[in-house]
Design a protein around this motif. Structure first.
Motif, PDB file in Angstrom:
ATOM      1  N   LEU A  59       0.837  -1.203   0.000  1.00  0.00           N
ATOM      2  CA  LEU A  59       0.000   0.000   0.000  1.00  0.00           C
ATOM      3  C   LEU A  59       0.870   1.249   0.000  1.00  0.00           C
ATOM      4  N   PHE A  60       1.946   1.223   0.774  1.00  0.00           N
ATOM      5  CA  PHE A  60       2.848   2.370   0.829  1.00  0.00           C
ATOM      6  C   PHE A  60       3.471   2.639  -0.545  1.00  0.00           C
ATOM      7  N   ARG A  61       3.903   1.576  -1.218  1.00  0.00           N
ATOM      8  CA  ARG A  61       4.493   1.735  -2.554  1.00  0.00           C
ATOM      9  C   ARG A  61       3.471   2.342  -3.523  1.00  0.00           C
ATOM     10  N   ALA A 114       9.863   8.362   5.913  1.00  0.00           N
ATOM     11  CA  ALA A 114      10.641   7.382   6.682  1.00  0.00           C
ATOM     12  C   ALA A 114      11.979   7.934   7.147  1.00  0.00           C
ATOM     13  N   LEU A 115      12.025   9.210   7.501  1.00  0.00           N
ATOM     14  CA  LEU A 115      13.293   9.774   7.966  1.00  0.00           C
ATOM     15  C   LEU A 115      13.732   9.158   9.287  1.00  0.00           C
ATOM     16  N   THR A 120      11.091  -1.885  11.786  1.00  0.00           N
ATOM     17  CA  THR A 120       9.903  -2.192  10.986  1.00  0.00           C
ATOM     18  C   THR A 120       9.717  -1.214   9.833  1.00  0.00           C
ATOM     19  N   GLY A 121      10.365  -0.070   9.895  1.00  0.00           N
ATOM     20  CA  GLY A 121      10.252   0.905   8.820  1.00  0.00           C
ATOM     21  C   GLY A 121      11.407   0.882   7.838  1.00  0.00           C
ATOM     22  N   ARG A 122      12.300  -0.099   7.995  1.00  0.00           N
ATOM     23  CA  ARG A 122      13.488  -0.155   7.128  1.00  0.00           C
ATOM     24  C   ARG A 122      13.109  -0.245   5.648  1.00  0.00           C
ATOM     25  N   ASP A 126      14.204   2.397   2.791  1.00  0.00           N
ATOM     26  CA  ASP A 126      14.944   2.000   1.591  1.00  0.00           C
ATOM     27  C   ASP A 126      14.191   2.377   0.317  1.00  0.00           C
ATOM     28  N   VAL A 127      12.868   2.181   0.332  1.00  0.00           N
ATOM     29  CA  VAL A 127      12.046   2.533  -0.829  1.00  0.00           C
ATOM     30  C   VAL A 127      12.150   4.026  -1.112  1.00  0.00           C
TER      31      VAL A 127
END
Length: 199
Positions: A59-61, A114-115, A120-122, A126-127
């Motif tokens: 969903l984020f992508r 994602a700063l 869990t947010g890696r 990266d994206v």
């Protein structure tokens, strides 16, 4: 007698729901956006979210792609400007506008998403790093073209110029998140372009 169909999935507007998910990720970041936050904003159940979009990462992508085609569309527009300086001007002006749009979170989804994330947010980190690097690569390629065409000096370094423009744009996003207005950010962009290399 009126009856409602049993077992029929609830209809929803997938694009409108994705727009709402984009706003949640933009405002709260990847880790800060819980599935409850997302489903409530989107007006759907978790089951519908998984069926329509996949997991949270998927969903984020998709939300990032939506951002790229919506508020972030200024990047593609800027790359079509006739000169390298006009590319940079349009890129930074577009950044100032996109980061201060009324009714949307201040700043940039691609910068703030994602700063500061934990393990869990890696993936999101990266994206987004790859997404920002892709934007810088597009600028670099456009500036290489400008060198080849004589629009930039032959000794100009397209990589450094692209990094410079991207760094200013990322700073604009952070300043916008802190409350800077579009006009204030445009002044920063104008000042940054005073250092533009002559043709």
């Amino acid at each position: 007698m009126c009856t409602s169909p049993i077992g029929r999935p609830r209809e929803f507007d997938a694009e409108a729901a994705l727009e709402k998910a984009m706003a949640v990720f933009w405002a709260q970041g990847y880790e800060g956006a819980s599935l409850t936050d997302l489903t409530e904003a989107m007006g759907i159940s978790r089951k519908s979210l998984y069926a329509a979009y996949g997991n949270k990462e998927d969903l984020f992508r998709k939300a990032l792609q939506r951002y790229e085609l919506g508020p972030g569309a200024y990047v593609a527009d800027a790359l079509r400007a006739p000169t390298a300086r006009e590319v940079a001007m349009a890129f930074l002006a577009g950044s100032a506008r996109a980061n201060t749009l009324p009714g949307l979170p201040a700043g940039c989804l691609g910068v703030q998403g994602a700063l500061a994330t934990g393990e869990t947010g890696r993936v999101a980190r990266d994206v987004l790093a790859a997404w920002r690097a892709g934007g810088q690569g597009l600028l670099r390629d456009r500036f290489r073209q400008a060198v080849a065409e004589g629009d930039l000096p032959s000794d100009a370094d397209p990589e450094k110029i692209a990094r410079y423009v991207m760094t200013i744009a990322n700073g604009v996003a952070v300043q916008a998140a802190g409350g800077a207005t579009c006009e204030e950010l445009q002044q920063v962009a104008d000042a940054a372009l005073r250092n533009w290399p002559p043709a």
